[in-house]
Design an enzyme around this catalytic site. Structure first.
Site, PDB file in Angstrom:
ATOM      1  N   LYS A 155       0.823  -1.218   0.000  1.00 28.87           N
ATOM      2  CA  LYS A 155       0.000   0.000   0.000  1.00 28.87           C
ATOM      3  C   LYS A 155       0.858   1.270   0.000  1.00 28.87           C
ATOM      4  O   LYS A 155       0.626   2.179  -0.796  1.00 28.87           O
ATOM      5  CB  LYS A 155      -0.930  -0.027   1.219  1.00 28.87           C
ATOM      6  N   ASP A 175       9.630  -6.440  -5.468  1.00 23.19           N
ATOM      7  CA  ASP A 175       8.658  -7.027  -4.529  1.00 23.19           C
ATOM      8  C   ASP A 175       8.313  -8.409  -5.057  1.00 23.19           C
ATOM      9  O   ASP A 175       7.639  -8.546  -6.083  1.00 23.19           O
ATOM     10  CB  ASP A 175       7.402  -6.135  -4.454  1.00 23.19           C
ATOM     11  N   ARG A 231      10.792  -0.127   8.943  1.00 25.63           N
ATOM     12  CA  ARG A 231      11.202  -0.594  10.269  1.00 25.63           C
ATOM     13  C   ARG A 231      12.718  -0.486  10.343  1.00 25.63           C
ATOM     14  O   ARG A 231      13.418  -0.815   9.375  1.00 25.63           O
ATOM     15  CB  ARG A 231      10.772  -2.048  10.507  1.00 25.63           C
ATOM     16  N   GLU A 260      14.811   2.136  18.278  1.00 24.88           N
ATOM     17  CA  GLU A 260      13.980   3.326  18.510  1.00 24.88           C
ATOM     18  C   GLU A 260      13.118   3.230  19.766  1.00 24.88           C
ATOM     19  O   GLU A 260      12.713   4.247  20.321  1.00 24.88           O
ATOM     20  CB  GLU A 260      13.104   3.627  17.288  1.00 24.88           C
ATOM     21  N   HIS A 292       9.695   8.516  13.854  1.00 21.39           N
ATOM     22  CA  HIS A 292       8.536   7.672  13.521  1.00 21.39           C
ATOM     23  C   HIS A 292       7.254   8.503  13.427  1.00 21.39           C
ATOM     24  O   HIS A 292       6.288   8.266  14.154  1.00 21.39           O
ATOM     25  CB  HIS A 292       8.390   6.544  14.550  1.00 21.39           C
TER      26      HIS A 292
HETATM   27  P1  NAI Z   1       1.992  -3.890   2.837  1.00 19.54           P
HETATM   28  O1  NAI Z   1       1.825  -5.190   3.520  1.00 19.54           O
HETATM   29  O2  NAI Z   1       0.832  -3.301   2.105  1.00 19.54           O
HETATM   30  O3  NAI Z   1       3.205  -3.970   1.796  1.00 19.54           O
HETATM   31  C1  NAI Z   1       4.410  -4.607   2.087  1.00 19.54           C
HETATM   32  C2  NAI Z   1       4.951  -5.137   0.748  1.00 19.54           C
HETATM   33  O4  NAI Z   1       6.255  -5.644   0.982  1.00 19.54           O
HETATM   34  C3  NAI Z   1       4.090  -6.261   0.166  1.00 19.54           C
HETATM   35  O5  NAI Z   1       3.701  -5.941  -1.158  1.00 19.54           O
HETATM   36  C4  NAI Z   1       5.036  -7.463   0.191  1.00 19.54           C
HETATM   37  O6  NAI Z   1       4.839  -8.304  -0.932  1.00 19.54           O
HETATM   38  C5  NAI Z   1       6.399  -6.783   0.127  1.00 19.54           C
HETATM   39  N1  NAI Z   1       7.494  -7.619   0.578  1.00 19.54           N
HETATM   40  C6  NAI Z   1       7.487  -8.602   1.514  1.00 19.54           C
HETATM   41  N2  NAI Z   1       8.713  -9.138   1.619  1.00 19.54           N
HETATM   42  C7  NAI Z   1       9.504  -8.486   0.731  1.00 19.54           C
HETATM   43  C8  NAI Z   1      10.878  -8.594   0.374  1.00 19.54           C
HETATM   44  N3  NAI Z   1      11.687  -9.491   0.951  1.00 19.54           N
HETATM   45  N4  NAI Z   1      11.364  -7.760  -0.582  1.00 19.54           N
HETATM   46  C9  NAI Z   1      10.558  -6.857  -1.176  1.00 19.54           C
HETATM   47  N5  NAI Z   1       9.248  -6.715  -0.887  1.00 19.54           N
HETATM   48  C10 NAI Z   1       8.730  -7.517   0.063  1.00 19.54           C
HETATM   49  O7  NAI Z   1       2.534  -2.873   3.948  1.00 19.54           O
HETATM   50  P2  NAI Z   1       2.446  -1.274   3.932  1.00 19.54           P
HETATM   51  O8  NAI Z   1       1.173  -0.845   4.565  1.00 19.54           O
HETATM   52  O9  NAI Z   1       2.801  -0.749   2.606  1.00 19.54           O
HETATM   53  O10 NAI Z   1       3.610  -0.924   4.993  1.00 19.54           O
HETATM   54  C11 NAI Z   1       4.977  -1.178   4.721  1.00 19.54           C
HETATM   55  C12 NAI Z   1       5.752  -1.031   6.005  1.00 19.54           C
HETATM   56  O11 NAI Z   1       5.725   0.359   6.412  1.00 19.54           O
HETATM   57  C13 NAI Z   1       5.102  -1.779   7.197  1.00 19.54           C
HETATM   58  O12 NAI Z   1       5.587  -3.076   7.262  1.00 19.54           O
HETATM   59  C14 NAI Z   1       5.551  -0.961   8.386  1.00 19.54           C
HETATM   60  O13 NAI Z   1       6.714  -1.567   8.876  1.00 19.54           O
HETATM   61  C15 NAI Z   1       5.857   0.431   7.810  1.00 19.54           C
HETATM   62  N6  NAI Z   1       5.032   1.515   8.309  1.00 19.54           N
HETATM   63  C16 NAI Z   1       5.646   2.644   8.797  1.00 19.54           C
HETATM   64  C17 NAI Z   1       4.900   3.720   9.247  1.00 19.54           C
HETATM   65  C18 NAI Z   1       5.544   4.976   9.752  1.00 19.54           C
HETATM   66  O14 NAI Z   1       4.887   5.775  10.407  1.00 19.54           O
HETATM   67  N7  NAI Z   1       6.813   5.216   9.463  1.00 19.54           N
HETATM   68  C19 NAI Z   1       3.436   3.649   9.264  1.00 19.54           C
HETATM   69  C20 NAI Z   1       2.892   2.449   8.668  1.00 19.54           C
HETATM   70  C21 NAI Z   1       3.666   1.416   8.239  1.00 19.54           C
END
Ligand code: NAI
Length: 326
Positions: A155, A175, A231, A260, A292
């Site tokens: 997303k 991805d 992360r 963190e 964050h």
């Molecule tokens: P999501 O689940 O929609 O997307 C994660 C994507 O990473 C998926 O398409 C998955 O196929 C892919 N993926 C999994 N393993 C992989 C790999 N080894 N290599 C490449 N791609 C891989 O998650 P979303 O919502 O996009 O969030 C991503 C990350 O952002 C979360 O896991 C969270 O850690 C972080 N986050 C940080 C925030 C902040 O305030 N800084 C807020 C929300 C999320």
């Protein structure tokens, strides 16, 4: 349903109060403390705990929660790497999360980091306040025409691709699980070697822990920009410091940091920072760190509160669970 709400920050309370207003069956008790082995006792007598990214919901904590009668863990965030899912399952505790609250909030924050690092607006702000209008040291570069590698295109990654497309950047995506029509999908090595800017958007797990290490830096272009809003442990911080020293890494934008939980979301300005790696990272002029706050928009907080309360109501009314992690 009584919820013990851990790691409460003043800014999120009004959003949750607004959200439970329409649901008198839900009651929240706010604790400033983070959930950990020492504070798990506070959850005694509640039905559920509500936790955030840096609450430590390890097996021992889950054991305590189970003893205190907790049957639900409500994560008010998307990531769930801080919860021992195996232990939760063993104790029959449901784990629910907020899978998407505002991917655009995080994606826009990435662009803020990229543009600040490139155009040095943080430095310009201070200079102009001192009546210093010298442009030396403020030379930036266009995003237009640059190759930007997105690792993880769920997303947030996709929202960022769409913004960068508007800038006229050439977007590469790595991805293994995504099927995207519009953007070039490539393998990790090609992305690392070709990108001018790399942004991380995959979850933290065994495969992605320290994904960016010395070996990855060796493959990157000299002077590359790296952005991590996902992360902290996706990056090896020591490898980042080495790459900054050799100028392989030209710009580093972080919204997350491996250690963190000791630092973020609190004011430590009266203390001596004991984290030498963090202090070294901050000392580089081409490093920009935010604590964050990628998610931190009004729209996202509102969505987090509404979805968390909706998750609680589904549990309370024994309805099918929309956002169950387990
Ligand atoms: P999501 O689940 O929609 O997307 C994660 C994507 O990473 C998926 O398409 C998955 O196929 C892919 N993926 C999994 N393993 C992989 C790999 N080894 N290599 C490449 N791609 C891989 O998650 P979303 O919502 O996009 O969030 C991503 C990350 O952002 C979360 O896991 C969270 O850690 C972080 N986050 C940080 C925030 C902040 O305030 N800084 C807020 C929300 C999320």
């Amino acid at each position: 349903m009584n919820i013990a709400f851990f790691s409460t920050q003043k800014y999120e309370q009004p959003f949750f109060e607004r959200s439970i207003n329409k649901h008198p069956q839900i009651e929240i008790c706010y604790f400033e403390q983070a959930l950990n082995e020492q504070t798990a006792l506070l959850a005694k007598g509640f039905d559920a705990v509500c936790v955030f990214v840096n609450d430590t919901v390890i097996a021992l904590v889950i054991e305590h929660l189970a003893e205190h009668g907790i049957n639900t863990i409500l994560l008010r965030c998307a990531g769930f790497n801080n919860v021992d899912l195996v232990a939760a399952k063993a104790h029959n505790i449901k784990v629910l999360r907020v899978p998407a609250y505002s991917p655009e909030a995080v994606a826009e924050h990435c662009v803020a980091l990229m543009l600040t690092l490139s155009r040095k607006t943080h430095k310009a702000y201070n200079r102009v306040r001192e009546d210093n209008f010298d442009l030396n040291g403020l030379l930036g570069f266009n995003l237009h025409g640059k190759t930007v590698g997105i690792i993880g295109c769920g997303k947030i990654g996709l929202a960022l691709c769409n913004i960068l497309n508007g800038f006229g950047a050439h977007v590469l995506v790595c991805d293994p699980y995504a099927t995207l029509g519009n953007y070039t999908i490539t393998d990790l090595d090609s992305l690392l070697t070709q990108s001018d800017i790399i942004s991380l958007h995959c979850p933290l797990n065994e495969q992605t822990h320290h994904l960016i290490n010395d070996d990855a830096f060796n493959k990157m272009k000299p002077g590359v920009m790296l952005i991590n809003t996902s992360r902290g442990a996706l990056l090896n911080s020591k490898a980042c410091i080495n790459a900054l020293k050799t100028k392989k890494l030209g710009y580093l934008g972080l919204d997350v940091y491996e250690q963190e939980s000791e630092l973020f979301f609190k004011n430590h300005s009266d203390e001596i920072n004991q984290d030498d790696i963090f202090s070294r990272l901050v000392s580089f002029k081409n490093v920009l760190i935010t604590g964050h706050q990628g998610f931190f928009t009004q729209e996202a907080l509102s969505e987090i509160a509404n979805t968390t309360i909706q998750n609680a109501i589904e549990i309370n009314e024994q309805r099918p669970l929309t956002n169950e992690v387990l």
